[in-house]
Write an enzyme that holds these catalytic residues in place. Structure first.
Site, PDB file in Angstrom:
ATOM      1  NE  ARG A 108      -3.159   0.525  -0.684  1.00 43.45           N
ATOM      2  CZ  ARG A 108      -3.484   0.544  -1.959  1.00 43.45           C
ATOM      3  NH1 ARG A 108      -3.178   1.588  -2.722  1.00 43.45           N
ATOM      4  NH2 ARG A 108      -4.076  -0.487  -2.527  1.00 43.45           N
ATOM      5  CD  GLU A 204       0.509  38.189  -8.016  1.00 44.46           C
ATOM      6  OE1 GLU A 204       0.627  36.948  -7.884  1.00 44.46           O
ATOM      7  OE2 GLU A 204      -0.161  38.897  -7.244  1.00 44.46           O
ATOM      8  CG  ASP A 225      -2.323  36.932 -10.488  1.00 44.00           C
ATOM      9  OD1 ASP A 225      -2.283  35.692 -10.631  1.00 44.00           O
ATOM     10  OD2 ASP A 225      -3.037  37.502  -9.644  1.00 44.00           O
TER      11      ASP A 225
END
Length: 288
Positions: A108, A204, A225
């Site tokens: 797992r 930005e 952005d």
């Protein structure tokens, strides 16, 4: 900030041994695999194949192997494919033969990690394909599961992306909150330049009017952005090659081609690490 992880980067640099120990401890608990101990002889052997059940881009095979080797150092493993390979449903990723209890105990943890990282690589490859041949490069982001960033960025690279900042100290990235506190784009850039870190300075901007202010103050690169494709084309024309441009915000598989075609140099997509679904991989056993 857009270079891949160093050429000599190895999973051991991530602390792979510690990661494997921690993940196995989480899964096994104090008592270990009580089901296998109750139903399977200590010396029983199994051969198994790890198979993908859908088309994927592979990432994380060495990590999966590390889980099996941690519990059975003598496990025999054949790896017919490599990380970064695009494979069809039904492809065998690993062939293993070893102690049955050990393989079941590691199963797992190995699958969870391989499914997650291959999921990132597979989604990343879809974005790279969607960009097409326009010249823009796909970037990942720091939107990663805490503690797994190096692995997830490795997986993104296997899918064809370039790595952006691995950590906050890899480069200066002035975002809207920095701008708000500093008193404007120009002020934030000037303060960052005065700090003389020697690092690339990216800013930005979310409107065209901020571009000249950022460049005049000395920005090395701009992050555009949440601009639509038409606005991005205006930004590209305005900058005229003076600094590299990165588009970010709201990018998806339907929009990325148009964004990339605007002329930007890079497109960053947080969802390739933040929202990638795990792929379907299974471990199928054949008693020897």
């Amino acid at each position: 900030m857009t270079e891949p992880l160093p050429p000599d980067f190895e999973l051991a640099d991530f602390g792979l041994a510690d990661f494997v120990r921690a993940v196995l401890a989480e899964d096994l608990g104090a008592g270990g695999d009580v089901t296998s101990r109750a139903t399977i002889a200590a010396d029983a052997r199994f051969a198994a194949t790890m198979n993908c059940r859908e088309p994927i881009t592979v990432a994380g095979l060495d990590i999966a192997i590390a889980f099996f080797r941690a519990l059975d150092a003598d496990v025999k493993i054949d790896r017919p494919v490599a990380d970064g390979d695009r494979v069809d449903a039904g492809t065998v990723l690993l062939r293993l033969e070893g102690n049955a209890r050990a393989m079941l105990a590691a199963e797992r943890s190995a699958l969870n990690t391989l499914q997650h990282l291959s999921g990132i690589a597979t989604l990343t490859r879809r974005y790279v394909d969607a960009i097409g041949d326009g010249g823009a490069k796909l970037l990942d982001t720091r939107k990663t599961i805490p503690g797994l960033r190096a692995l997830e960025k490795y997986a993104a690279r296997m899918g064809g992306a370039l790595n952006h900042r691995l950590r906050m100290d890899d480069g200066l990235l002035i975002k809207d909150n920095h701008v708000a506190v500093a008193g404007g784009v120009g002020a934030a850039v000037r303060l960052a330049k005065a700090a003389a870190t020697g690092l690339q300075l990216q800013v930005e901007v979310d409107r065209l009017g901020q571009i000249e202010e950022a460049l005049a103050a000395g920005a090395d690169r701009l992050l555009l952005d949440n601009m639509n494709a038409a606005t991005l084309r205006e930004a590209v024309a305005l900058v005229a090659g003076r600094v590299p441009l990165e588009a970010s915000g709201g990018v998806n598989l339907d929009t990325i081609a148009g964004i990339a075609a605007s002329g930007v140099d890079f497109v960053s997509v947080g969802r390739i690490t933040q929202s990638a679904p795990a792929v379907d991989i299974g471990l199928d056993y054949a008693l020897q």
